[in-house]
Scaffold this motif. Sequence first.
Motif, PDB file in Angstrom:
ATOM      1  N   ALA A  24       0.215 -14.301  -0.795  1.00 28.89           N
ATOM      2  CA  ALA A  24       0.820 -13.009  -0.475  1.00 28.89           C
ATOM      3  C   ALA A  24       1.556 -12.446  -1.681  1.00 28.89           C
ATOM      4  CB  ALA A  24       1.772 -13.155   0.702  1.00 28.89           C
ATOM      5  N   ARG A  25       2.272 -13.289  -2.423  1.00 32.72           N
ATOM      6  CA  ARG A  25       2.989 -12.808  -3.615  1.00 32.72           C
ATOM      7  C   ARG A  25       2.000 -12.336  -4.679  1.00 32.72           C
ATOM      8  NH1 ARG A  25       6.209 -13.806  -0.251  1.00 32.72           N
ATOM      9  NH2 ARG A  25       5.733 -11.649   0.124  1.00 32.72           N
ATOM     10  N   ILE A  26       0.928 -13.099  -4.880  1.00 32.94           N
ATOM     11  CA  ILE A  26      -0.077 -12.715  -5.869  1.00 32.94           C
ATOM     12  C   ILE A  26      -0.728 -11.401  -5.458  1.00 32.94           C
ATOM     13  CG2 ILE A  26      -2.320 -13.347  -6.852  1.00 32.94           C
ATOM     14  CD1 ILE A  26      -1.350 -16.279  -6.685  1.00 32.94           C
ATOM     15  N   GLY A  27      -1.046 -11.262  -4.192  1.00 31.16           N
ATOM     16  CA  GLY A  27      -1.668 -10.034  -3.697  1.00 31.16           C
ATOM     17  C   GLY A  27      -0.776  -8.819  -3.863  1.00 31.16           C
ATOM     18  N   GLU A  28       0.523  -8.987  -3.659  1.00 28.04           N
ATOM     19  CA  GLU A  28       1.453  -7.873  -3.836  1.00 28.04           C
ATOM     20  C   GLU A  28       1.516  -7.435  -5.289  1.00 28.04           C
ATOM     21  OE1 GLU A  28       5.189  -9.163  -2.404  1.00 28.04           O
ATOM     22  OE2 GLU A  28       4.682  -8.848  -0.302  1.00 28.04           O
ATOM     23  N   ARG A  29       1.519  -8.381  -6.192  1.00 22.95           N
ATOM     24  CA  ARG A  29       1.693  -8.049  -7.604  1.00 22.95           C
ATOM     25  C   ARG A  29       0.407  -7.584  -8.276  1.00 22.95           C
ATOM     26  NH1 ARG A  29       5.278 -12.260  -6.576  1.00 22.95           N
ATOM     27  NH2 ARG A  29       7.411 -11.761  -7.142  1.00 22.95           N
ATOM     28  N   LEU A  30      -0.727  -8.042  -7.803  1.00 21.20           N
ATOM     29  CA  LEU A  30      -1.992  -7.712  -8.446  1.00 21.20           C
ATOM     30  C   LEU A  30      -2.769  -6.615  -7.728  1.00 21.20           C
ATOM     31  CD1 LEU A  30      -3.339 -11.224  -9.436  1.00 21.20           C
ATOM     32  CD2 LEU A  30      -2.271  -9.537 -10.895  1.00 21.20           C
ATOM     33  N   SER A  31      -2.202  -6.020  -6.689  1.00 24.62           N
ATOM     34  CA  SER A  31      -2.976  -5.082  -5.878  1.00 24.62           C
ATOM     35  C   SER A  31      -3.562  -3.913  -6.670  1.00 24.62           C
ATOM     36  CB  SER A  31      -2.156  -4.593  -4.693  1.00 24.62           C
ATOM     37  OG  SER A  31      -0.987  -3.952  -5.121  1.00 24.62           O
ATOM     38  N   PRO A  32      -2.869  -3.312  -7.651  1.00 26.13           N
ATOM     39  CA  PRO A  32      -3.520  -2.238  -8.403  1.00 26.13           C
ATOM     40  C   PRO A  32      -4.726  -2.734  -9.200  1.00 26.13           C
ATOM     41  CG  PRO A  32      -1.156  -2.183  -8.767  1.00 26.13           C
ATOM     42  CD  PRO A  32      -1.459  -3.435  -8.018  1.00 26.13           C
ATOM     43  N   TYR A  33      -4.597  -3.912  -9.793  1.00 29.17           N
ATOM     44  CA  TYR A  33      -5.696  -4.463 -10.577  1.00 29.17           C
ATOM     45  C   TYR A  33      -6.863  -4.854  -9.683  1.00 29.17           C
ATOM     46  CZ  TYR A  33      -2.001  -4.687 -14.036  1.00 29.17           C
ATOM     47  OH  TYR A  33      -0.976  -4.370 -14.870  1.00 29.17           O
ATOM     48  N   VAL A  34      -6.557  -5.415  -8.538  1.00 29.91           N
ATOM     49  CA  VAL A  34      -7.609  -5.817  -7.612  1.00 29.91           C
ATOM     50  C   VAL A  34      -8.340  -4.590  -7.075  1.00 29.91           C
ATOM     51  CG1 VAL A  34      -8.051  -6.926  -5.381  1.00 29.91           C
ATOM     52  CG2 VAL A  34      -6.487  -7.974  -6.994  1.00 29.91           C
ATOM     53  N   SER A  35      -7.608  -3.540  -6.765  1.00 30.71           N
ATOM     54  CA  SER A  35      -8.259  -2.338  -6.250  1.00 30.71           C
ATOM     55  C   SER A  35      -9.143  -1.689  -7.312  1.00 30.71           C
ATOM     56  CB  SER A  35      -7.220  -1.340  -5.735  1.00 30.71           C
ATOM     57  OG  SER A  35      -6.393  -0.902  -6.780  1.00 30.71           O
ATOM     58  N   ILE A  36      -8.694  -1.676  -8.559  1.00 35.11           N
ATOM     59  CA  ILE A  36      -9.522  -1.119  -9.636  1.00 35.11           C
ATOM     60  C   ILE A  36     -10.772  -1.967  -9.830  1.00 35.11           C
ATOM     61  CG2 ILE A  36      -9.601  -0.736 -12.136  1.00 35.11           C
ATOM     62  CD1 ILE A  36      -6.644   0.111 -11.919  1.00 35.11           C
ATOM     63  N   ALA A  37     -10.613  -3.291  -9.773  1.00 36.10           N
ATOM     64  CA  ALA A  37     -11.773  -4.171  -9.914  1.00 36.10           C
ATOM     65  C   ALA A  37     -12.768  -3.959  -8.786  1.00 36.10           C
ATOM     66  CB  ALA A  37     -11.326  -5.626  -9.949  1.00 36.10           C
ATOM     67  N   CYS A  38     -12.279  -3.781  -7.554  1.00 31.97           N
ATOM     68  CA  CYS A  38     -13.180  -3.531  -6.417  1.00 31.97           C
ATOM     69  C   CYS A  38     -13.923  -2.211  -6.569  1.00 31.97           C
ATOM     70  CB  CYS A  38     -12.392  -3.544  -5.111  1.00 31.97           C
ATOM     71  SG  CYS A  38     -11.834  -5.177  -4.626  1.00 31.97           S
ATOM     72  N   ILE A  39     -13.241  -1.202  -7.063  1.00 31.83           N
ATOM     73  CA  ILE A  39     -13.900   0.092  -7.282  1.00 31.83           C
ATOM     74  C   ILE A  39     -14.980  -0.044  -8.348  1.00 31.83           C
ATOM     75  CG2 ILE A  39     -13.526   2.429  -8.201  1.00 31.83           C
ATOM     76  CD1 ILE A  39     -10.770   2.322  -6.792  1.00 31.83           C
ATOM     77  N   LEU A  40     -14.664  -0.731  -9.440  1.00 31.77           N
ATOM     78  CA  LEU A  40     -15.649  -0.911 -10.505  1.00 31.77           C
ATOM     79  C   LEU A  40     -16.855  -1.727 -10.034  1.00 31.77           C
ATOM     80  CD1 LEU A  40     -13.308  -1.533 -13.554  1.00 31.77           C
ATOM     81  CD2 LEU A  40     -14.624   0.527 -13.025  1.00 31.77           C
ATOM     82  N   ILE A  41     -16.609  -2.766  -9.258  1.00 30.12           N
ATOM     83  CA  ILE A  41     -17.718  -3.559  -8.727  1.00 30.12           C
ATOM     84  C   ILE A  41     -18.560  -2.730  -7.779  1.00 30.12           C
ATOM     85  CG2 ILE A  41     -18.267  -5.533  -7.230  1.00 30.12           C
ATOM     86  CD1 ILE A  41     -15.857  -6.958  -8.530  1.00 30.12           C
ATOM     87  N   GLY A  42     -17.919  -1.904  -6.956  1.00 28.93           N
ATOM     88  CA  GLY A  42     -18.652  -1.028  -6.048  1.00 28.93           C
ATOM     89  C   GLY A  42     -19.522  -0.027  -6.787  1.00 28.93           C
TER      90      GLY A  42
END
Length: 48
Positions: A24-42
Motif C-alpha cells: 500500500a505504501r509503495i502504491g501510494e508513492r509510485l501511483s503517478p509512475y505506475v499510471s504513466i507506465a500503464c498508459i504507455l503499455i496500453g
Amino acid sequence: MHSLWPAIMDKNKTGVLGLFWKAARIGERLSPYVSIACILIGINQFFG
C-alpha cells in the motif's frame, strides 16, 4: 481506507500482513509512475 481508519492498516506493519502494508505504501508513492507506465503499455499494445 487508510484515511478513514489508519489504525487498521498501521497495526499490521510486521509479519505476513505487513506485506499488504508495504504494498500500500509503495502504491501510494509510485501511483503517478505506475499510471504513466500503464498508459504507455496500453498505447504500445494498441499501435504495436
